[in-house]
Design an enzyme around this catalytic site. Sequence first.
Site, PDB file in Angstrom:
ATOM      1  N   GLY A 268      34.218 -11.549 -19.996  1.00 42.86           N
ATOM      2  CA  GLY A 268      32.899 -10.959 -20.215  1.00 42.86           C
ATOM      3  C   GLY A 268      32.342 -10.288 -18.983  1.00 42.86           C
ATOM      4  N   VAL A 269      31.061  -9.927 -19.080  1.00 43.96           N
ATOM      5  CA  VAL A 269      30.406  -9.248 -17.968  1.00 43.96           C
ATOM      6  C   VAL A 269      29.906 -10.250 -16.936  1.00 43.96           C
ATOM      7  CG1 VAL A 269      29.628  -7.126 -19.039  1.00 43.96           C
ATOM      8  CG2 VAL A 269      28.309  -9.212 -19.399  1.00 43.96           C
ATOM      9  N   GLY A 270      29.669  -9.781 -15.736  1.00 46.84           N
ATOM     10  CA  GLY A 270      28.978 -10.598 -14.744  1.00 46.84           C
ATOM     11  C   GLY A 270      29.879 -11.093 -13.638  1.00 46.84           C
ATOM     12  N   ASN A 271      29.224 -11.743 -12.688  1.00 44.03           N
ATOM     13  CA  ASN A 271      29.908 -12.167 -11.472  1.00 44.03           C
ATOM     14  C   ASN A 271      30.873 -13.313 -11.716  1.00 44.03           C
ATOM     15  OD1 ASN A 271      28.569 -10.342  -9.716  1.00 44.03           O
ATOM     16  ND2 ASN A 271      26.709 -11.556 -10.008  1.00 44.03           N
ATOM     17  N   GLU A 293      36.789  -5.944 -23.588  1.00 46.50           N
ATOM     18  CA  GLU A 293      35.972  -4.751 -23.814  1.00 46.50           C
ATOM     19  C   GLU A 293      35.628  -4.059 -22.505  1.00 46.50           C
ATOM     20  OE1 GLU A 293      32.990  -6.598 -26.186  1.00 46.50           O
ATOM     21  OE2 GLU A 293      31.806  -7.110 -24.442  1.00 46.50           O
ATOM     22  N   ASN A 383      20.077 -10.152 -22.155  1.00 46.07           N
ATOM     23  CA  ASN A 383      20.827  -8.923 -22.412  1.00 46.07           C
ATOM     24  C   ASN A 383      21.066  -8.755 -23.910  1.00 46.07           C
ATOM     25  OD1 ASN A 383      21.049  -8.498 -19.597  1.00 46.07           O
ATOM     26  ND2 ASN A 383      22.782  -9.885 -19.514  1.00 46.07           N
ATOM     27  N   GLY A 387      29.847  -8.402 -26.986  1.00 44.58           N
ATOM     28  CA  GLY A 387      31.084  -8.685 -27.713  1.00 44.58           C
ATOM     29  C   GLY A 387      31.436 -10.159 -27.725  1.00 44.58           C
ATOM     30  N   LYS A 407      18.116 -21.434 -11.474  1.00 44.19           N
ATOM     31  CA  LYS A 407      16.834 -21.422 -10.757  1.00 44.19           C
ATOM     32  C   LYS A 407      16.716 -22.602  -9.788  1.00 44.19           C
ATOM     33  CE  LYS A 407      15.570 -17.748 -13.065  1.00 44.19           C
ATOM     34  NZ  LYS A 407      15.870 -16.470 -12.424  1.00 44.19           N
TER      35      LYS A 407
HETATM   36  O1  0RQ Z   1      18.921 -14.891 -13.269  1.00 42.72           O
HETATM   37  O2  0RQ Z   1      19.443 -13.721 -11.181  1.00 42.72           O
HETATM   38  O3  0RQ Z   1      17.092 -13.907 -12.031  1.00 42.72           O
HETATM   39  O4  0RQ Z   1      18.286 -15.928 -11.152  1.00 42.72           O
HETATM   40  O5  0RQ Z   1      20.344 -15.752 -15.809  1.00 42.72           O
HETATM   41  O6  0RQ Z   1      22.882 -15.773 -14.586  1.00 42.72           O
HETATM   42  O7  0RQ Z   1      24.503 -17.314 -13.581  1.00 42.72           O
HETATM   43  O8  0RQ Z   1      24.268 -14.988 -12.593  1.00 42.72           O
HETATM   44  O9  0RQ Z   1      25.359 -15.416 -14.835  1.00 42.72           O
HETATM   45  O10 0RQ Z   1      25.699 -12.881 -14.477  1.00 42.72           O
HETATM   46  O11 0RQ Z   1      27.377 -14.401 -15.598  1.00 42.72           O
HETATM   47  O12 0RQ Z   1      25.207 -13.815 -16.743  1.00 42.72           O
HETATM   48  C1  0RQ Z   1      24.756 -15.106 -20.183  1.00 42.72           C
HETATM   49  C2  0RQ Z   1      23.328 -13.510 -18.925  1.00 42.72           C
HETATM   50  C3  0RQ Z   1      25.184 -14.749 -17.768  1.00 42.72           C
HETATM   51  C4  0RQ Z   1      25.767 -12.946 -19.388  1.00 42.72           C
HETATM   52  C5  0RQ Z   1      24.744 -14.096 -19.076  1.00 42.72           C
HETATM   53  C6  0RQ Z   1      19.602 -16.848 -15.267  1.00 42.72           C
HETATM   54  C7  0RQ Z   1      20.079 -16.931 -13.827  1.00 42.72           C
HETATM   55  C8  0RQ Z   1      20.203 -15.455 -13.474  1.00 42.72           C
HETATM   56  C9  0RQ Z   1      22.221 -14.587 -14.799  1.00 42.72           C
HETATM   57  P1  0RQ Z   1      18.389 -14.575 -11.792  1.00 42.72           P
HETATM   58  P2  0RQ Z   1      24.268 -15.869 -13.790  1.00 42.72           P
HETATM   59  P3  0RQ Z   1      25.986 -14.045 -15.346  1.00 42.72           P
HETATM   60  C10 0RQ Z   1      31.200  -8.970 -22.782  1.00 42.72           C
HETATM   61  C11 0RQ Z   1      30.592 -10.218 -23.319  1.00 42.72           C
HETATM   62  C12 0RQ Z   1      26.065 -12.170 -23.139  1.00 42.72           C
HETATM   63  C13 0RQ Z   1      26.939 -10.980 -23.434  1.00 42.72           C
HETATM   64  C14 0RQ Z   1      28.399 -11.250 -23.295  1.00 42.72           C
HETATM   65  C15 0RQ Z   1      25.476 -12.264 -20.724  1.00 42.72           C
HETATM   66  C16 0RQ Z   1      20.699 -14.826 -14.776  1.00 42.72           C
HETATM   67  O13 0RQ Z   1      27.041 -13.479 -19.402  1.00 42.72           O
HETATM   68  O14 0RQ Z   1      24.615 -11.421 -20.842  1.00 42.72           O
HETATM   69  O15 0RQ Z   1      28.865 -12.344 -23.081  1.00 42.72           O
HETATM   70  N1  0RQ Z   1      26.232 -12.674 -21.792  1.00 42.72           N
HETATM   71  N2  0RQ Z   1      29.176 -10.191 -23.445  1.00 42.72           N
HETATM   72  O16 0RQ Z   1      19.157 -17.621 -13.039  1.00 42.72           O
HETATM   73  C17 0RQ Z   1      17.201 -19.414 -17.939  1.00 42.72           C
HETATM   74  C18 0RQ Z   1      19.165 -20.643 -18.288  1.00 42.72           C
HETATM   75  C19 0RQ Z   1      19.825 -19.771 -17.380  1.00 42.72           C
HETATM   76  C20 0RQ Z   1      19.086 -18.727 -16.822  1.00 42.72           C
HETATM   77  C21 0RQ Z   1      21.150 -18.628 -16.105  1.00 42.72           C
HETATM   78  N3  0RQ Z   1      19.806 -21.652 -18.868  1.00 42.72           N
HETATM   79  N4  0RQ Z   1      17.865 -20.419 -18.531  1.00 42.72           N
HETATM   80  N5  0RQ Z   1      17.785 -18.539 -17.103  1.00 42.72           N
HETATM   81  N6  0RQ Z   1      19.943 -18.047 -16.031  1.00 42.72           N
HETATM   82  N7  0RQ Z   1      21.102 -19.698 -16.918  1.00 42.72           N
HETATM   83  C22 0RQ Z   1      30.357  -7.815 -22.299  1.00 42.72           C
HETATM   84  C23 0RQ Z   1      29.555  -7.054 -23.302  1.00 42.72           C
HETATM   85  O17 0RQ Z   1      29.340  -7.503 -24.349  1.00 42.72           O
HETATM   86  C24 0RQ Z   1      29.050  -5.715 -23.028  1.00 42.72           C
END
Ligand code: 0RQ
Length: 509
Positions: A268-271, A293, A383, A387, A407
């Site tokens: 997936g997306v992200g770090n 994707e 977001n 996918g 947090k």
């Molecule tokens: O926010 O930076 O403001 O502190 O969420 O969290 O840990 O950096 O994680 O970048 O991997 O993103 C689910 C958003 C994770 C992403 C999600 C806060 C946390 C931080 C980001 P800050 P991390 P990531 C292929 C698949 C759905 C789409 C998908 C996502 C920010 O993976 O959008 O999977 N997934 N697509 O502080 C409140 C919680 C939290 C929280 C983390 N429990 N409650 N805030 N955060 N946990 C790609 C496509 O489909 C296009």
Amino acid sequence: ISSRIQHPLLKQKIMSAEEAAMLIENGDHVGMSGFTGAGYPKLIPQALARRIELANQGESKFSIGVWTGASTAPELDGALAKVGGINMRLPYQSDPTCRARINAGQMDYVDLHLSHVAQIVWFGFLGKLNVAVIEVAGVLPDGRLIPSSSVGNNKTWLDQADKVILEVNSHQSAALEGMHDIYYGTERPPHRKPIPMEHTGDRIGEPYLRVDLNKVVAVVETDLSDRNTEFNAPDQTSEKIAAHILEFFAQEVKMGRMPPALLPLQSGVGNIANAVLAGLNRGPFENLTGFTEVLQDGMLAMIKSGKMTMASATALSLSPTANEEFLQNLDFYRNKIILRPQEISNHPELIRRLGVISMNGMLEADIYGNVNSTHVMGTRIMNGIGGSGDFARNAYVSMFMTPSTAKGGAISCIVPMVSHVDHTEHDVQIVVTEQGLADLRGLAPRHRAELIIQRCAHPDYRPALLDYVQRAQHSAQAGHGGMHTPHILDEALSWHSRYEREGRMLPSV
Ligand code: 0RQ
């Protein structure tokens, strides 16, 4: 000039972005290209935003529906959302201005499984698509289009829209030509046929997008780069998550449940997703493949090192450094990467047939394995599902990963009950945090809860979670509720409401 536009008729349609933006009407549904910051139109949305800003200063209100592949960039989502120019957005966004508007109730958002989008448009479920605004890398003499750094829903937008506007971006490498595989064989029920793909590297379509030239009303030339954001270097938390996943893979291979080259990887997306791939690149597995994707830096590095032999995706989402590497060595990468429409890259039939291993990020999981990927504290969109659902439900093994807290520890990412469900307990097989990995396959809910708390929850939250399940079970045994998935309903979401009130989830003792 115009060397990327080789069709004489389309050359005649070259105009400025401002002129092209005038061809979009108030209330139109506009299908734009773009997927995770790649291949989105860069000038027309900004010209349109300026037009809308002016229009909205007066009495008349001007706004459009924006349909894309997935997320775009500040020049598209940001610019249009800022001026209140979007009345409805689908199927995925990750833009701060859009997010704020959606959460303030000023903009509608329909968060869709990315594999569903094209077909629900063909079915007519979303109404008419008025205009397509598509970035391409070039136009051939016969009018076929060289796709850009993402394919997304472009095939569908070009096919379904009444009017087509092209942004021909000469900043996109001309050498992208030939890397795409556009499948035109998808029919509507009841005429559907199996999709003829058995391996991630199979080519089943053609390298170009087709367009009815009579529909093209404008061609705009650009020379601008994609969003290309930098990834964070893997930190200790993401490295631990990666290590747990590598250990799990080794175990699966040993048990004969996965071949030594594993199975096609989706990430997936992200770090964190990027860090897991970096871990795999250092790990013992060879001849890996990708069926995903978004192709991020981590996967590009695996192709470079030879660990990964072939990757299929719908978009390239690279940092500036990785993009430079990709462009300089395109001849090396071109036969190892295939870019496809998102209804193919995310197709349930193909994900199931190929046996994809899916690895996605999440916000929170509950003790029974339900996953929330999209809503902060149950009400605010982050977001979108993207996918992740396409892959999770149909994967050979579906994993969700997160740090155990967010947090600064004020939020536990393992909670009694998730505040919103994207992936049900039926779709979630593995939950991973830096604390450990819970393999939920074959476990009934009460045993899942034990394992998730022991393996994945942060030690600061473990006692409170254990206390919750124990009291839920006693309460069920005392006749208040069932023992299959014990809950204390009045308390199940109290961690979230405590966070909203007090800024921390942990119950005071
Ligand atoms: O926010 O930076 O403001 O502190 O969420 O969290 O840990 O950096 O994680 O970048 O991997 O993103 C689910 C958003 C994770 C992403 C999600 C806060 C946390 C931080 C980001 P800050 P991390 P990531 C292929 C698949 C759905 C789409 C998908 C996502 C920010 O993976 O959008 O999977 N997934 N697509 O502080 C409140 C919680 C939290 C929280 C983390 N429990 N409650 N805030 N955060 N946990 C790609 C496509 O489909 C296009």
